[in-house]
Design an enzyme around this catalytic site. Sequence first.
Site, short mmCIF file in Angstrom:
data_model
loop_
_atom_site.label_atom_id
_atom_site.label_comp_id
_atom_site.label_asym_id
_atom_site.label_seq_id
_atom_site.Cartn_x
_atom_site.Cartn_y
_atom_site.Cartn_z
N HIS A 1 -39.44 11.40 29.92
CA HIS A 1 -39.62 11.16 28.48
C HIS A 1 -40.86 11.89 27.96
O HIS A 1 -40.79 12.60 26.95
CB HIS A 1 -39.72 9.66 28.23
N ARG B 1 -31.05 14.50 19.14
CA ARG B 1 -30.95 13.25 19.91
C ARG B 1 -31.13 12.11 18.92
O ARG B 1 -32.26 11.77 18.56
CB ARG B 1 -32.05 13.18 20.97
N ARG C 1 -25.79 14.51 18.48
CA ARG C 1 -25.27 13.74 19.62
C ARG C 1 -25.27 12.25 19.29
O ARG C 1 -26.25 11.73 18.77
CB ARG C 1 -26.16 14.00 20.84
N GLU D 1 -22.64 17.10 31.58
CA GLU D 1 -23.88 16.70 32.26
C GLU D 1 -23.61 15.79 33.46
O GLU D 1 -24.53 15.29 34.08
CB GLU D 1 -24.86 16.07 31.28
N GLY E 1 -25.75 19.78 29.53
CA GLY E 1 -26.94 18.92 29.59
C GLY E 1 -27.48 19.04 31.00
O GLY E 1 -27.22 18.20 31.87
N THR E 2 -28.23 20.10 31.24
CA THR E 2 -28.62 20.41 32.61
C THR E 2 -29.74 19.51 33.13
O THR E 2 -30.05 19.55 34.32
CB THR E 2 -29.02 21.89 32.73
N ASN E 3 -30.33 18.69 32.26
CA ASN E 3 -31.30 17.70 32.78
C ASN E 3 -30.55 16.67 33.62
O ASN E 3 -30.87 16.42 34.77
CB ASN E 3 -32.03 16.99 31.63
N ASP E 4 -29.53 16.07 33.00
CA ASP E 4 -28.74 15.09 33.75
C ASP E 4 -27.89 15.76 34.81
O ASP E 4 -27.71 15.21 35.90
CB ASP E 4 -27.85 14.29 32.79
N CYS F 1 -28.26 22.69 26.33
CA CYS F 1 -29.34 22.01 25.59
C CYS F 1 -30.28 21.27 26.51
O CYS F 1 -31.19 20.59 26.06
CB CYS F 1 -28.77 21.10 24.52
C1 PEP Z 1 -29.56 16.72 29.32
O1 PEP Z 1 -29.22 15.79 30.05
O2 PEP Z 1 -29.71 17.89 29.73
C2 PEP Z 1 -29.81 16.49 27.89
C3 PEP Z 1 -30.06 17.49 27.08
O3 PEP Z 1 -29.81 15.19 27.45
P1 PEP Z 1 -31.07 14.19 27.66
O4 PEP Z 1 -32.21 15.01 28.14
O5 PEP Z 1 -31.31 13.58 26.33
O6 PEP Z 1 -30.51 13.24 28.67
MG MG Z 2 -28.49 13.96 29.15
#
Ligand code: PEP
Ligand code: MG
Length: 577
Positions: A158, A264, A320, A448, A469-472, A534
């Site tokens: 975060h 977001r 989103r 994601e 959503g490459t973070n998840d 993203c």
């Molecule tokens: C992600 O998961 O890449 C994404 C952009 O969503 P968040 O970071 O809000 O989970």
């Molecule tokens: Mg995500």
Amino acid sequence: MPEAYAEFIRLATKLENHYKDMQDMEFTIEDKVLYFLQTRNGKRTAQAALKIAVDLVEEGLCTKEEALMKVDPKQLDQLLHPNFDVEALAAAKVYGSALPASPGAAAGQVYFNADDAVAAKKRGERVILVRLETSPEDIEGMDAAQGILTARGGMTSHAAVVARGMGTCCISGCGEIKINEATKTFTLGGKTIAEGEFISLDGSTGKIYLEDIKTVDPEISGDFSKFMSWADEVRTLKVRANADSPKDVINAVEFGAEGVGLCRTEHMFFEEDRLPKIRQMIVSNTVAEREAALAELIPFQKADFKGMYKALAGKPMTVRLLDPPLHEFLPQEEGDIRELAKEMGLTFEALKETVESLHEFNPMLGHRGCRLAVTYPEIAVMQTRAIIEAAVEVIAEEGIDVIPEIMIPLAGEVKELAYVKNVVVETAEKVIAEKGVKLKYLVGTMIEIPRAALTADLIAAEAEFFSFGTNDLTQMTFGYSRDDAGAFLEDYYKKSILESDPFARLDQTGVGQLVEMAVVKGRSARPDIKLGICGEHGGDPSSIEFCHRVGLDYVSCSPFRVPIARLAAAQAVLNNR
Ligand code: PEP
Ligand code: MG
């Protein structure tokens, strides 16, 4: 020695012309004879790099394309954020270091919670917020801070994601720091710092200093826009921004964003006037109660969307639907729960029960994303109504084009996507019919979850666009928690198991395969599908080159990284010719 001097000028010019770059030359003069000892391309600051690149083109020494390759995209960070005064920094001692989560330099007085940070800013102080980790509740304190330091958290935690969006310096995951919230002190490198004392953070290197170091504000010269326009002529990838408020969008457009790739919407719920309403929705016991609470949120969401559409003046925006697990909107500490219960006219026991019922062992794998809309379709109804009504009104008021892109997060099974999409489409059609207008809109999804990538052809039958959503996707492919992995990844670098943080730089070998597979499968089922990214990798140069190679249409990143992405996208074209 006019002859030696003339000879020096002749040879220096010859070398610069030969290497087509600014040279760092060593020479000596002996008995009036000039000898060159060495020459190499000179090291340079970001400002100098731009000036040199532009001058080389204007003097006819190199082409615009060659000049574009001479600037490291990551160096542009130096131009957009405050830096430390070089001399002051040289005299300062480093007490610790952690993840360089959001670039720039910051110096200020330490505060340990959001309220104290906000109050200190009001007194005119420069503030550094120090937290174990941040959560959405800290947003106003983060906004008040020049810099943020957290003990926990990785590059997509975060603190990191929000700070990057704000353009605020952040260092995260500092395991060595010992924070004592009760005494409002922390200890690092053998020194204890109390509330109100000065520290300095370098968000570009991750270094922590326990003193007040002078900073200098960034300056952008005319060369910057000229140079960036050359990058725009070359690149084929579009560059959008992740932005959640009209203010962010204005900023992003100034940096050259061609749209919003990720809004977001949960970030819109944390302001003081909105949080009570979403909390009311969460403690509701019936659909009717929930709908009544949600109805109060519509005006806020709509006003934000209208502001964003206007700032975009026809550029596309992907919104989103609500993504985080609901416990994030409620306090977790007993004292805070008691206080909130009083404010909401609930008993402590009733609110505590709600908080406990939302507790999950693995909230990142829990009741979030489209799973929320499956259980509570009324949330998706409210958000769709706000998105569509805002678009219809802005088109009428401003005469600009708006094609909303509604994005459903965290789908892994086509039927859950189809279920939520159906709710969205029914609502959108109802609003459009009520208004008696025509409106084009798109409904798509994030990719994601690995299963979404594996079944992307099925998913594409229901999705008009994909946003990776490459973070998840990284979290779920590696099985590393995006919030906690920082604690052990350092060992992986030391032992050469990993070369770099997969949350910062896309793992092309593993996660990249999933992206590539989803691109191919998605296009096979829907040839005109729009494809973007993203996750935080959308602002990382090597990941951007990968996105170019696999044929995405756009990358989306925080507003401050948009110039980096524009240059990296141009270099991707030149590197892959
Ligand atoms: C992600 O998961 O890449 C994404 C952009 O969503 P968040 O970071 O809000 O989970
Ligand atoms: Mg995500």
